[in-house]
Write a protein that holds these residues in place. Sequence first.
Motif, PDB file in Angstrom:
ATOM      1  N   MET A   1     -36.361 -32.472  -9.924  1.00  0.00           N
ATOM      2  CA  MET A   1     -35.415 -32.536  -8.819  1.00  0.00           C
ATOM      3  C   MET A   1     -35.376 -33.932  -8.247  1.00  0.00           C
ATOM      4  O   MET A   1     -35.468 -34.181  -7.062  1.00  0.00           O
ATOM      5  CB  MET A   1     -35.749 -31.495  -7.751  1.00  0.00           C
ATOM      6  N   GLU A  71     -31.301 -29.993  -8.446  1.00  0.00           N
ATOM      7  CA  GLU A  71     -31.804 -29.151  -9.532  1.00  0.00           C
ATOM      8  C   GLU A  71     -30.682 -28.841 -10.527  1.00  0.00           C
ATOM      9  O   GLU A  71     -30.898 -28.791 -11.740  1.00  0.00           O
ATOM     10  CB  GLU A  71     -32.381 -27.847  -8.970  1.00  0.00           C
ATOM     11  N   GLU A 105     -34.973 -25.269 -14.421  1.00  0.00           N
ATOM     12  CA  GLU A 105     -34.129 -25.945 -13.430  1.00  0.00           C
ATOM     13  C   GLU A 105     -33.144 -24.967 -12.790  1.00  0.00           C
ATOM     14  O   GLU A 105     -32.861 -25.043 -11.588  1.00  0.00           O
ATOM     15  CB  GLU A 105     -33.383 -27.130 -14.058  1.00  0.00           C
ATOM     16  N   HIS A 108     -34.910 -23.122 -10.246  1.00  0.00           N
ATOM     17  CA  HIS A 108     -35.070 -23.962  -9.050  1.00  0.00           C
ATOM     18  C   HIS A 108     -33.767 -24.012  -8.246  1.00  0.00           C
ATOM     19  O   HIS A 108     -33.785 -24.018  -7.015  1.00  0.00           O
ATOM     20  CB  HIS A 108     -35.504 -25.384  -9.431  1.00  0.00           C
ATOM     21  N   GLU A 188     -42.648 -28.259 -12.632  1.00  0.00           N
ATOM     22  CA  GLU A 188     -42.362 -29.693 -12.776  1.00  0.00           C
ATOM     23  C   GLU A 188     -43.537 -30.456 -13.386  1.00  0.00           C
ATOM     24  O   GLU A 188     -43.344 -31.525 -13.958  1.00  0.00           O
ATOM     25  CB  GLU A 188     -41.986 -30.323 -11.428  1.00  0.00           C
TER      26      GLU A 188
HETATM   27 FE   LIG Z   1     -36.567 -28.760 -10.964  1.00  0.00          FE
END
Ligand SMILES: [Fe+2]
Length: 281
Positions: A1, A71, A105, A108, A188
């Motif tokens: 991110m 994200e 992702e 997220h 991450e």
């Molecule tokens: Fe991420």
Amino acid sequence: MSLVIPKPAEWPTDELEPFELELFGEGPERRYRRMRPEVEAMPWDDFDASVYEEDVLLMARGAWTRAAFQEHRTAAATLLSLRAMVEARAPLDLIGFATRFPQDELVHVELCARMAGALGGGTNILHRPQELIRDPLSSLSPLMRAADIVVRLYCVGEAVSIPLLRGAWHAAKHPLPKAILGTIVRDEAAHGTFGFWFLDWALPLLSPGERAELANSAERAIAPIEQLWHEIAQGAAPQPDSEAHPLGWMHSDTYLEMAHAAMQSQVLTPLRDRAIPVRSL
Ligand SMILES: [Fe+2]
Ligand SMILES: [Fe+2]
């Protein structure tokens, strides 16, 4: 991110689209939930936005919406990197491991967007969907195209974000943002180390000139991040104390100190250790 959001003000307004998301529901949602049960397992029902002041809520809604957008951009970048690595015939186990990253992702994205929703709703972000991520130059070889996107995305963006996310996770006090940030931090950690695994495979295949070119790739990714930190240092309003804040933001000076140290230890040093002559910006 970790990718920096472009400034919508620089774009012609007629080309901008709102950043809005939806779920299809039914079968696709059930299967997705089975793949990633951690999303529904978050303590969503324990969060009561009404206990926070209006200005705190607005700041937090904006921060979580921007995080969701970051994200979303990273999801696009991870997919671009997969295609480039397939075209470069990178080792199957490397690529296979990285196929999890786009799903991470997207998880997220959902976590951040739902956190914004729990705070009262997302804030307005306009963007150009076709410019979420810059493609590697088509004139490069397949290996250099893959190395370019891997360096920009993983070795810079993802690597520098690991200590910062960990810091935000430590600072978060409320169980919901703490649980969300904990999940993101866990995912991450793998993203941030992946780029250097890729380089350890690719670098023996590259000439000194190509390594110098990768230093340019890294610097192109570092410059907007440094610019953002410069803006935070120049003009950021004092951050609310983490005790009083649902997100548990770090104070700007703590954040910036951690950010510069992360750039040095997670990005510049590992790249230079691999004879990629990235300059200090
Ligand atoms: Fe991420
Ligand atoms: Fe990531």
